[in-house]
Motif scaffolding. Structure first.
Motif, PDB file in Angstrom:
ATOM      1  N   VAL A   1      29.935  -7.831  50.218  1.00  0.00           N
ATOM      2  CA  VAL A   1      29.744  -6.373  50.208  1.00  0.00           C
ATOM      3  C   VAL A   1      28.811  -5.959  51.337  1.00  0.00           C
ATOM      4  O   VAL A   1      29.057  -4.969  52.038  1.00  0.00           O
ATOM      5  CB  VAL A   1      29.195  -5.913  48.839  1.00  0.00           C
ATOM      6  CG1 VAL A   1      28.733  -4.454  48.908  1.00  0.00           C
ATOM      7  CG2 VAL A   1      30.264  -6.074  47.754  1.00  0.00           C
ATOM      8  N   ALA A   2      27.748  -6.716  51.548  1.00  0.00           N
ATOM      9  CA  ALA A   2      26.800  -6.391  52.617  1.00  0.00           C
ATOM     10  C   ALA A   2      27.449  -6.469  53.994  1.00  0.00           C
ATOM     11  O   ALA A   2      27.025  -5.770  54.921  1.00  0.00           O
ATOM     12  CB  ALA A   2      25.599  -7.334  52.544  1.00  0.00           C
ATOM     13  N   LEU A   3      28.463  -7.320  54.103  1.00  0.00           N
ATOM     14  CA  LEU A   3      29.180  -7.437  55.380  1.00  0.00           C
ATOM     15  C   LEU A   3      30.251  -6.360  55.536  1.00  0.00           C
ATOM     16  O   LEU A   3      30.965  -6.337  56.548  1.00  0.00           O
ATOM     17  CB  LEU A   3      29.828  -8.820  55.481  1.00  0.00           C
ATOM     18  CG  LEU A   3      28.881 -10.007  55.609  1.00  0.00           C
ATOM     19  CD1 LEU A   3      29.666 -11.318  55.557  1.00  0.00           C
ATOM     20  CD2 LEU A   3      28.064  -9.935  56.891  1.00  0.00           C
ATOM     21  N   GLY A   4      30.413  -5.490  54.537  1.00  0.00           N
ATOM     22  CA  GLY A   4      31.412  -4.423  54.606  1.00  0.00           C
ATOM     23  C   GLY A   4      32.808  -4.865  54.227  1.00  0.00           C
ATOM     24  O   GLY A   4      33.789  -4.178  54.561  1.00  0.00           O
ATOM     25  N   ARG A   5      32.910  -5.987  53.504  1.00  0.00           N
ATOM     26  CA  ARG A   5      34.229  -6.481  53.088  1.00  0.00           C
ATOM     27  C   ARG A   5      34.608  -5.786  51.782  1.00  0.00           C
ATOM     28  O   ARG A   5      34.061  -6.070  50.716  1.00  0.00           O
ATOM     29  CB  ARG A   5      34.191  -7.995  52.905  1.00  0.00           C
ATOM     30  CG  ARG A   5      33.709  -8.752  54.137  1.00  0.00           C
ATOM     31  CD  ARG A   5      34.700  -8.661  55.294  1.00  0.00           C
ATOM     32  NE  ARG A   5      34.188  -9.335  56.491  1.00  0.00           N
ATOM     33  CZ  ARG A   5      34.959  -9.769  57.487  1.00  0.00           C
ATOM     34  NH1 ARG A   5      36.273  -9.607  57.424  1.00  0.00           N
ATOM     35  NH2 ARG A   5      34.427 -10.362  58.535  1.00  0.00           N
ATOM     36  N   THR A   6      35.548  -4.862  51.869  1.00  0.00           N
ATOM     37  CA  THR A   6      35.882  -3.992  50.741  1.00  0.00           C
ATOM     38  C   THR A   6      37.163  -4.387  50.009  1.00  0.00           C
ATOM     39  O   THR A   6      37.469  -3.809  48.964  1.00  0.00           O
ATOM     40  CB  THR A   6      36.040  -2.545  51.237  1.00  0.00           C
ATOM     41  OG1 THR A   6      37.117  -2.484  52.186  1.00  0.00           O
ATOM     42  CG2 THR A   6      34.743  -2.057  51.882  1.00  0.00           C
ATOM     43  N   ARG A   7      37.905  -5.340  50.548  1.00  0.00           N
ATOM     44  CA  ARG A   7      39.198  -5.707  49.938  1.00  0.00           C
ATOM     45  C   ARG A   7      39.265  -7.227  49.718  1.00  0.00           C
ATOM     46  O   ARG A   7      39.998  -7.931  50.398  1.00  0.00           O
ATOM     47  CB  ARG A   7      40.340  -5.251  50.843  1.00  0.00           C
ATOM     48  CG  ARG A   7      40.401  -3.732  51.060  1.00  0.00           C
ATOM     49  CD  ARG A   7      41.491  -3.371  52.042  1.00  0.00           C
ATOM     50  NE  ARG A   7      41.225  -3.917  53.369  1.00  0.00           N
ATOM     51  CZ  ARG A   7      42.158  -4.079  54.307  1.00  0.00           C
ATOM     52  NH1 ARG A   7      43.422  -3.757  54.068  1.00  0.00           N
ATOM     53  NH2 ARG A   7      41.828  -4.579  55.484  1.00  0.00           N
TER      54      ARG A   7
END
Length: 342
Positions: A173-179
């Protein structure tokens, strides 16, 4: 020729059983008889073997260990921890695998019936739980390693599966991985359930609940991880070369994660540029995938050592723990999520 117990018994005019009782302080003996036997032992220079003393005490000073297969890398790490502990305490170790199914289990059962070991360490092979429970009810001390089914009947040594999976999710999540995509393990295992629950909790809390298709069953093998990713790509999830429909994979063990990396690379998907990949276990091979694998570190050797010491301590009078002994996981960041060397 070496002096035997029979030689001592003959010289002292007693039975071998009496000599054994003197050696082990077992049973009531006439003080003069015991003194005479000790005198003969000194005169003849008799030195009893460790095995003879253990058997006379009703113990072998050997632990048994039952595992599904020795080909799983993380089992080798647990086994090394066990071996280190038993060697230090002067115990022996008999290892049994169930790699040949029922035939393997029958050979193990014959050794258990013969009381070839004092207690049993178990990484539960599939379908053996009731058999192991029967041995336990019959008086065999049992300690589970990696309590995959939360069996309250047995003492166990486990790790923080749910918290480890939460760490993996927070990192993504912190890396912006949303899927994200989850490649799980067999559904009936407690560790699979906990890892999925922990991971899903974090994503749901971040407003990104997992869609059902994003959770697929695996089997903890390289081939399984490779096949599941390949199946999804072939089923149309591959929208274009740089977008497979998911931007992260959380695999429930390192072998599955390595298989996922291989399948993605063959499809032209960049790891971690397009898809970040996280495993679980931190087996030695995790450092050598391409790129090196970010993973949840299980204290595998410590788990084996702790289980062995708990079982050996039981024979020295320390009660086995009523509940599981839980050792914490740690999170290891490598190039499969950040693109950087660790």
């Amino acid at each position: 020729m070496p002096v035997t117990m029979a030689d001592v018994a003959a010289r002292a005019g007693v039975s071998k059983t009496t000599v054994s009782r003197v050696l082990n302080g077992k049973g009531e003996l006439d003080p003069s008889t015991a003194a005479r036997v000790r005198q003969v032992i000194r005169e003849l220079g008799y030195v009893p073997s460790a095995g003879a003393v253990s058997l006379a005490r009703g113990r072998t000073r050997v632990l048994g260990m039952l595992v599904p297969s020795l080909s799983w890398p993380w089992i080798g790490e647990v086994l090394q921890g066990v071996a280190d502990a038993v060697e230090e305490e002067g115990y022996g170790l008999l290892v049994f695998s169930c790699s040949k199914g029922e035939a393997s289990l029958q050979r193990f059962a014959s050794q258990a019936s013969a009381k070839s070991f004092d207690g049993l360490l178990v990484i539960e092979p599939e379908g053996t739980l009731e058999f192991i429970a029967g041995l336990h009810r019959g008086g065999l001390p049992v300690v589970l390693v990696d309590d995959r089914g939360h069996q309250p009947e047995f003492p166990s040594v486990a790790t923080t599966n749910r918290l480890g999976a939460q760490d993996a999710a927070r990192h993504l999540v912190a890396l912006g991985r949303t899927r994200p995509l989850v490649v799980g393990g067999p559904q009936d295992l407690g560790c699979t359930q906990e890892r999925l629950a922990g991971f899903a909790e974090v994503y749901a809390g971040a407003g990104m609940p997992l869609e059902p298709w994003r959770v697929v069953d695996g089997d903890f093998t390289f081939e399984g991880g490779y096949a599941e990713i390949g199946r999804l790509l072939k089923a149309g999830r591959l929208l274009k070369a740089s977008d497979p429909g998911f931007d992260a994979v959380f695999a429930h063990n390192d072998l599955s994660a390595a298989g996922a990396i291989q399948a993605l690379r063959e499809a032209g998907v960049s790891v971690p540029g397009d898809v970040a990949v996280v495993g679980f276990d931190d087996v030695p091979q995790a450092s050598y995938t391409d790129p090196p694998l970010t993973t949840v570190h299980q204290p595998l050797r410590e788990m084996g050592e702790t289980a062995a010491r708990a079982l050996m301590g039981h024979f020295d009078g320390t009660p086995l723990a009523a509940g599981p002994i839980v050792l914490p996981t740690t999170f290891i960041v490598r190039g499969s999520t950040t693109g950087r060397k660790p």
